[in-house]
Design an enzyme around this catalytic site. Structure first.
Site, PDB file in Angstrom:
ATOM      1  N   CYS A   1       1.428   6.630  -4.882  1.00  0.00           N
ATOM      2  CA  CYS A   1       0.351   5.702  -5.260  1.00  0.00           C
ATOM      3  C   CYS A   1      -0.857   6.423  -5.842  1.00  0.00           C
ATOM      4  CB  CYS A   1      -0.051   4.854  -4.066  1.00  0.00           C
ATOM      5  SG  CYS A   1       1.346   3.937  -3.390  1.00  0.00           S
TER       6      CYS A   1
ATOM      7  N   CYS B   1      -1.641  -7.317   2.955  1.00  0.00           N
ATOM      8  CA  CYS B   1      -0.835  -6.286   2.293  1.00  0.00           C
ATOM      9  C   CYS B   1      -1.138  -6.300   0.794  1.00  0.00           C
ATOM     10  CB  CYS B   1       0.657  -6.563   2.473  1.00  0.00           C
ATOM     11  SG  CYS B   1       1.190  -6.610   4.192  1.00  0.00           S
ATOM     12  N   SER B   2      -1.073  -5.125   0.156  1.00  0.00           N
ATOM     13  CA  SER B   2      -1.307  -5.072  -1.275  1.00  0.00           C
ATOM     14  C   SER B   2      -0.227  -5.864  -1.996  1.00  0.00           C
ATOM     15  CB  SER B   2      -1.332  -3.637  -1.776  1.00  0.00           C
ATOM     16  OG  SER B   2      -0.198  -2.944  -1.337  1.00  0.00           O
TER      17      SER B   2
ATOM     18  N   HIS C   1      -1.465  -4.037  -6.873  1.00  0.00           N
ATOM     19  CA  HIS C   1      -1.209  -2.600  -6.742  1.00  0.00           C
ATOM     20  C   HIS C   1       0.021  -2.184  -7.551  1.00  0.00           C
ATOM     21  CE1 HIS C   1      -0.944   1.355  -5.211  1.00  0.00           C
ATOM     22  NE2 HIS C   1      -0.389   1.133  -4.043  1.00  0.00           N
TER      23      HIS C   1
END
Lengths: 129, 399
Positions: B81, B216-217, B346
């Site tokens: 990430c 949560c992303s 994301h």
């Protein structure tokens, strides 16, 4: 042999316990096969028995996992006398009323399954003391 | 003394579902946008750093085949990430080394509908037990010895903070998510722009306690790109380009140093602390000087620990810091005014440049309704599990 451990670092004798690879130079402990010590670069390791009782320093209750993984289950980390160990919390309901930060737990064995030769694989978890 | 490096142009696509666009469409859109924003052409670019984890190998060269094959060196980078931040960092290093004066960093991902990342479907079992891998495991360990899913890993990281310092519960984490979703309503580029009540967040589908789904992303599609220049080069450009340029006053990438237990549960704290400390030294500022922060809230439980890791609060004081309202957009240290990864989305490799875009856009005074007024200094942070941490400190050009 009719039983075998789920992982190499689980010892299934009269008192099942975990065994860590301990760097002889700095004392860092590991559970996997080592090439060298990630802390000091040492290449010699001894084996160290890990205490079977400890404190749950963190956990999550997994409700949604990859296909084939049974949910819910409690995953966490247990501080066993200064050595952090990954494992599930078992033999207690998987909810935040029964699983709490700082609770005392002890190692126990968990059946994994039996293969076509009749050999039972045995894993481990931690249950409330 | 190596040259200062500036952002000359930067762009991001809308994050969300882009059904009719592939990785190259999105990457090209962001790259061409950044070039246009910079007022330069592909022929001015001396180096390209490109990140894309899902789409296959050689993304950088494939991108060149769409936007310009000029023969410059391409670095295809991968750092989970932190891939986007790594691409940016590669271009910064290339310019600081003096080999080039202008470079382009691009990150893109197509992730809509990807579901849970990692945690592989368990295969059929049977036959004979065979020891496999570095643990000699006879069966998959995910679910048997802890969890490998990201919501579960990061849930434990947040809960561990609670064990160390106390004062942390499910509601606290849900309130962090409430803040970011509220912020997202002002960001037209966010994948989700919906405000949730605390009750809605806490009663949504539980993924891995204490992270419910909105905590949560969001997996989504998106790309971001930046054109960087040396200060010497910048001084040859137009006054308008100089006015809008944003200074990169710190660019830091760290990996996780060994700490007890770090191979049992990832330690995302130590490497972030090191990156932040180094970044503040490089920039000659402290956390109190920050007008806004975009940090890696891949899960609500992660945002909490990074308040502490980035030195935004007293050690151990992240829960009180959040409860004080400091990190809301009208607070003393606004955090994730973009909506953060939980609502903005994301798209992994794009994230580390998109965070920089958000901060840069505020420093330029171009953030529209969500503008943090008078923003002069900001920080962008990402973590790639494994781990890699990127921290960039940005400063507005002197008026």
């Amino acid at each position: 042999m009719s039983r075998m451990p789920l992982v190499d670092y689980l010892v299934l004798d009269d008192e099942p316990h975990l065994v860590a690879a301990e760097c002889t130079a700095c004392g860092a402990r590991y559970f996997d096969r080592r090439s060298a010590c990630a802390h000091c670069g040492g290449v010699e390791f001894g084996s160290a028995d890990v205490p079977t009782e400890g404190v749950l320093t963190t956990f999550t209750i997994v409700q949604f996992a990859a296909a084939g993984v049974e949910v819910p289950f409690v995953a966490g980390v247990v501080d066993c006398g200064g050595t952090s160990v990954r494992g599930n919390v078992v033999n207690t309901p998987p909810d935040p009323e029964h699983v709490t930060l700082g609770m005392r737990v002890r190692l126990t064995t968990v059946p994994v399954g039996t293969d076509s030769a009749g050999i039972e694989a045995v894993g481990y978890g931690f249950e409330p003391v | 003394m190596a040259e200062n490096v500036w952002i000359l142009g930067i762009d991001m696509t809308r994050f969300g579902r882009h059904k009719d666009k592939d990785t190259l469409d999105l990457g090209s859109e962001a790259a061409l946008g950044a070039l246009r924003d910079a007022g330069v052409g592909i022929g001015d670019i001396g180096v390209l750093a490109a990140g894309n984890l899902i789409g296959g190998n050689g993304f950088g060269q494939l991108l060149q085949k769409q936007i310009g094959q000029t023969g410059i060196p391409v670095y295809n980078v991968a750092n989970a990430c932190a891939t986007g931040a790594t691409a940016l960092r590669v271009v910064v290093m290339a310019i600081k080394s003096g080999e080039v004066d202008t470079g382009l960093a691009v990150g893109v991902e197509k992730l809509s509908g990807a579901g849970l990342l990692t945690g592989n479907a368990r295969k059929e079992e049977g036959g004979h037990w065979v020891r496999d891998g570095r643990y000699g495991a006879v069966a998959p360990l995910d679910g048997r010895v802890g969890t490998e899913i990201m919501p579960g890993v990061f849930a434990q990281i947040g809960m561990e903070y609670g064990y160390k310092y106390g004062g942390v519960d499910f509601e606290l984490f849900a309130r962090i998510s409430e803040k970011n979703h509220a912020h997202s309503t002002l960001n037209p580029k966010a994948a989700y722009q919906k405000r949730f009540t605390l009750d809605e967040i806490m009663n949504d589908v539980m993924i891995a306690y204490p992270n419910t789904r909105p905590m949560c992303s969001a997996n989504c599609d998106g790309a971001a790109a930046a054109v960087l220049v040396s200060e010497t080069k910048l001084r040859t450009l137009s006054l308008e380009q100089q006015r809008r340029a944003v200074k990169i006053s710190a660019s830091v990438l760290t990996s996780d140093p060994w700490t007890e237990g770090c191979q049992v549960l990832p330690d995302i704290n130590t490497l972030t602390r090191r990156a932040a400390t180094t970044a503040y030294e490089q920039a000659g500022i402290g956390p109190a000087d920050l007008d806004l922060v975009e940090l890696h809230d891949c899960f609500a439980t992660a945002e909490l620990v990074h308040y502490d890791n980035l030195g935004l609060c007293e050690p151990g004081g992240a829960a009180d810091f959040f409860r004080s309202g400091a990190t809301w957009r009208d607070g003393s240290t606004p955090v994730n005014v973009s909506g953060g990864l939980q609502s903005k989305g994301h798209p992994v490799s794009a994230t580390g440049i998109a965070n920089v875009w958000e901060v840069a856009t505020h420093l330029r005074g171009e953030a529209g309704p969500r503008q943090i007024e008078g923003a002069r200094v900001g920080l962008a942070h990402v973590i790639g599990l494994g781990s890699a941490c990127g921290v960039h400190v940005l400063e507005r050009a002197a008026a």
